[in-house]
Design an enzyme around this catalytic site. Sequence first.
Site, PDB file in Angstrom:
ATOM      1  N   ASP A   1       0.927  -1.312  -0.085  1.00  0.00           N
ATOM      2  CA  ASP A   1       0.019  -0.001   0.165  1.00  0.00           C
ATOM      3  C   ASP A   1       0.730   1.311  -0.036  1.00  0.00           C
ATOM      4  OD1 ASP A   1       0.995   0.048   2.338  1.00  0.00           O
ATOM      5  OD2 ASP A   1      -0.645  -0.247   3.546  1.00  0.00           O
TER       6      ASP A   1
ATOM      7  N   ASP B   1       1.708   3.326   2.351  1.00  0.00           N
ATOM      8  CA  ASP B   1       2.571   3.499   3.307  1.00  0.00           C
ATOM      9  C   ASP B   1       3.902   2.575   3.109  1.00  0.00           C
ATOM     10  OD1 ASP B   1       1.663   5.189   4.865  1.00  0.00           O
ATOM     11  OD2 ASP B   1       0.812   4.023   6.367  1.00  0.00           O
TER      12      ASP B   1
END
Length: 659
Positions: free
Chosen positions: A526, A528
């Site tokens: 993702d 992050d």
Amino acid sequence: MEEILAEDLNINVDLKSGNKSDYSADKIQVLEGLEAVRKRPAMYIGDVGNKGLHHLVYEVVDNSIDEALAGYCDNIEVVINEDNSITVRDDGRGIPVAIHTKEKRSALEVVMTVLHAGGKFDKDSYKVSGGLHGVGVSCVNALSAELKAEVYRDGKKYIQEYERGKPNYPVKENGSTDIRGTQITFKPDDTIFTTTVYNFDTLSARLQELAFLNKGIRLKIKDMRNLEDDGQPNSSEFHSEGGLREFVTYLDSSRDSLMDEPIYVEGEQDNVSVELALQYNTSFAENVHSYVNNINTIEGGTHVSGFRRALTRVLKKYGDKEKMFDKLKFEITGDDFREGMTSVLSVKVPEPQFEGQTKTKLGNGEVTGIVESIVGEHLKHFLEENPKTAKNIIQKVVLAATARNAARKARELVQRKNVLTGSGLPGKLADCSDNDPERCEIFLVEGDSAGGTAKQGRDRNFQAILPLRGKILNVEKAMEHKIYDNEEIKNIFTALGVSKGTPEDDNGLNITKLRYHKIVIMCDADVDGSHITTLILTFFFRHMKTLIENGYIYIASPPLYLVKKGKQRIYAWNDAQRDAAIEQLGGSGVNVQRYKGLGEMNADQLWDTTMDPENRVLRRVTIDSTSGADHIFSTLMGDEVPPRRAFIESHAKFARIDI
Ligand code: 0RA
């Protein structure tokens, strides 16, 4: 049976004639045939993957660059055609078409079908440019399913077409024209290359680099695949009047400069031309980019040594004279003079000798002295004429020396502590049992929980796990001694078994005791996770670049989806695979799980999809262009927010970092 190739037999057919009056068709030396290229393509262009594919374009463009450097060409255009064939056109004199007296065929045909013919017209017209392998356009022809050469000369248009390097017919006249130039269109042979899809950004980056390196030339690129909504092709144009000065400014666009404009040096001696631009900034990174005949010499060489010697000698002398080093209680080293300096050094050498592992290290001994004297002379004048900037630079050097001394102390402390804890390995490391680095792998895993799953899922014989907590330090913004305060970074150093500041240094890093030859960054799929991957990559790029250059750094690819029906399970790495899986399992009753993080997988799933060498996809991190990577990392991780935002906005697919 061993194949016997013409080159092994060393067949040289020398067709050079005695005619010295002009640059004529007879001066071409015929060396060897093209079968060799098709039999062993990697020997000529490096590899048959994405890199080799793009190399074909550079090889053709380099011929046009040579024509421009000879003073006869101003514009070069590259077109990616709809079918992934490439057209390169220039407005030079056009490749000669006259009949070669001994060969009894057109010079154009000789250039296109005889290995090395292009660059060997004769010595007076030495070729300065040249792709990494300097193999000539005939190689491109040999590796193309089809190629068309068109020459516009003396009011006429000439044409010849080839298949896999063999002419379909002799060069023929094909109408009249009022323009001049050469146009080559080729389609890479898909029986040779593992991929035949061109990347616009990769080609653009090289053209941008060539524009900086060869000031004045206008280079354009146009992509005829997937036209924009308004019917226009994606296109770019590169042109630099400032040359290396603009290159350095571009590289430093998101750093704070200590100077109004870069120092610029230009000179020539014994047919070797030297060009250099350099600038100091407030960062702590050393950024020396060097080129020989437009080739990025990532391993440095004699030209870089000459530059370093000049810089150290002249700055040291100035600092001593101004009594600016008097308070220091330790020696200043060469490194201190280069910290926070961004520079581009470009030399043009008639007969370069390339050495080193990747043949990107200049070996010509005479070049050291030439570069040292041209750069030294100029730098000395600059300091005398610009005392204010000169003092800023020396102050920066003193700061670097002080920080280096602090870093040495911090490092020694870390090393002493390691001795006290026995094995010296970090407590968080789950090591593997094998100790042959060639077989061993280490996974750097984001977070303790995913780290735990990976520890259960791994094959402990050859796979080690090092969990990293949270976001590791942004090294782009930190001084060197700070990075040794960071627990995660200390763990990476000790787990890998590498060290800095020891005599066996390879570019500042001692990797003789490296414990794993696969270092795999494993983060969530993702936003992050990709940010953390970028932070870790920045760390490797700035502090352990040798590991990337040796091909030891990889990125794991966890799947994005699990498609389930009853006991059947299919993993998918993108939307297309997901949809195919849904169709395969028969639509109704199918359950699609979107993995947000590694932590959502159990140990078996993580092994099956991401760690098992039989099934996993590892992406090896390579550096296409060091200057390009430097620019990207300083933009993404540097101090200034606006360029970072602009970069991220213009690269919507942030995850694809082209290093
Ligand atoms: C040798 C001689 C001459 C032109 C070239 C090479 C030439 C080669 C290439 C390859 C791509 N574009 C090129 N443009 C020029 C000129 C000889 C003459 O006109 O006397």
